[in-house]
Design an enzyme around this catalytic site. Structure first.
Site, PDB file in Angstrom:
ATOM      1  N   ASP A   1       4.593  -7.581  13.839  1.00  0.00           N
ATOM      2  CA  ASP A   1       3.804  -6.849  12.853  1.00  0.00           C
ATOM      3  C   ASP A   1       2.507  -6.340  13.474  1.00  0.00           C
ATOM      4  OD1 ASP A   1       2.483  -5.933  10.590  1.00  0.00           O
ATOM      5  OD2 ASP A   1       3.113  -7.626   9.347  1.00  0.00           O
TER       6      ASP A   1
ATOM      7  N   SER B   1       2.854  -7.268   1.742  1.00  0.00           N
ATOM      8  CA  SER B   1       1.664  -6.606   2.277  1.00  0.00           C
ATOM      9  C   SER B   1       0.531  -6.673   1.245  1.00  0.00           C
ATOM     10  CB  SER B   1       2.009  -5.174   2.689  1.00  0.00           C
ATOM     11  OG  SER B   1       0.966  -4.591   3.447  1.00  0.00           O
TER      12      SER B   1
ATOM     13  N   THR C   1       0.825  -1.202   0.000  1.00  0.00           N
ATOM     14  CA  THR C   1       0.000   0.000   0.000  1.00  0.00           C
ATOM     15  C   THR C   1       0.866   1.262   0.000  1.00  0.00           C
ATOM     16  OG1 THR C   1      -1.763  -1.148   1.185  1.00  0.00           O
ATOM     17  CG2 THR C   1      -1.743   1.258   1.325  1.00  0.00           C
TER      18      THR C   1
ATOM     19  N   HIS D   1       6.207  -4.764  10.463  1.00  0.00           N
ATOM     20  CA  HIS D   1       5.631  -5.006   9.147  1.00  0.00           C
ATOM     21  C   HIS D   1       6.627  -4.758   8.017  1.00  0.00           C
ATOM     22  CE1 HIS D   1       2.295  -5.470   6.362  1.00  0.00           C
ATOM     23  NE2 HIS D   1       2.549  -4.286   5.825  1.00  0.00           N
TER      24      HIS D   1
END
Length: 293
Positions: free
Chosen positions: A246, A127, A60, A273
């Site tokens: 994470d 991700s 993202t 993360h």
């Protein structure tokens, strides 16, 4: 259009990578003109590598491949070509601004693989890029040699943690951009890493993922992820990598993703993360050990 440049970024580690030649390309996929870079390094023998190309799918954020892979991609180019596409929503890819889907972004990755001409590739998704990469492997198994899914998840609906986090990001992005930056920084990195880089380092991280319209298109996609029906169709060897600290996509999601893909290998790295920033050497070693089997 093709533009050739020379990469200058060097990772902040003790390992100095081969400096690759980077060629910028675009390919039309539906309504999008998808930008991607080809990082062509040199092998020790001075000849083109026989290993499959490695395609890295970003997560993202409208910064796309540059933010995710600008530091790490050169670490892989001593033995293979690396391809880094910018999916719709990223700044360097132009499209009609419509709603994004996992399948639509998977079609863009497929278009890049075919345009680059080196299929099958080793495919890594981070991700948001993990469900996209998984969809590519399920829909076009002929294009994927090996698959690595990092800090990914299979579905958002029914996972109240993910649903609420992405909903919070949407609302902060619309009404409190500064709060958005602090939220994604806080959840993107482990507490130990943030304390280690200190206040100045944390403040420098906050602008890396501004809530641009492209970023918010990605967040809307994150809210709708559901690839459970595709996972049984994956035939390539798979490594799932979870991050134990994470706070964006908790490690349980990676464990569940691995369990849903029959025969997949699983590894965990003690990091937040954005694992390739926190534990770059361990991340690169984990990926290359799997790809080089």
């Amino acid at each position: 259009m093709t533009i050739t440049t020379t990469a200058t970024a060097t990772p902040a580690t003790s390992v100095v990578p081969v400096v690759p030649t980077v060629t910028a390309r675009t390919v039309a996929v539906g309504a999008a003109r998808v930008h991607y870079d080809v990082h062509a390094g040199n092998t020790s023998a001075g000849h083109a590598s026989a290993a499959p190309a490695l395609l890295l799918v970003h997560g993202t954020g409208s910064g796309g491949a540059v933010i995710n892979w600008g530091q790490t991609a050169p670490r892989f180019t001593s033995s293979r070509t690396v391809i880094t596409p910018d999916l719709s929503g990223a700044d360097r890819t132009v499209d009609d601004g419509g709603e994004l889907t996992v399948e639509g972004l998977a079609a863009q990755v497929i278009g890049v693989v075919e345009d680059a001409g080196g299929a099958p590739v080793d495919l890594l998704g981070f991700s948001m890029g993990a469900p996209v990469a998984a969809a590519v492997a399920a829909l076009r198994p002929d294009l994927v040699h090996r698959l690595v899914l990092v800090a990914g998840w299979a579905h958002t609906e029914g996972d109240e943690y993910l649903r609420n986090l992405f909903t919070l990001w949407e609302r902060l992005g619309e009404h409190d951009p500064a709060g958005f930056g602090r939220s994604v920084t806080m959840t993107g990195f482990s507490r130990g890493f943030l304390n280690g880089v200190g206040r100045e380092g944390v403040e420098a991280l906050i602008p890396n993922m501004p809530p641009t319209p492209g970023t918010l298109r990605h967040v809307a996609l994150d809210l709708g992820v559901d690839i459970r029906a595709l996972l049984p169709r994956i035939t390539a060897p798979v490594l799932v990598v979870g991050c134990t600290r994470d706070a964006t996509v908790p490690v349980e999601n990676s464990r569940e993703l691995a369990a849903a893909i029959g025969g997949s290998a699983y590894a965990e790295i003690d990091a937040g993360h954005v694992v390739f920033f926190e534990k770059e050497d361990e991340f690169v070693r984990t990926v290359t050990d799997f790809l080089d089997v």
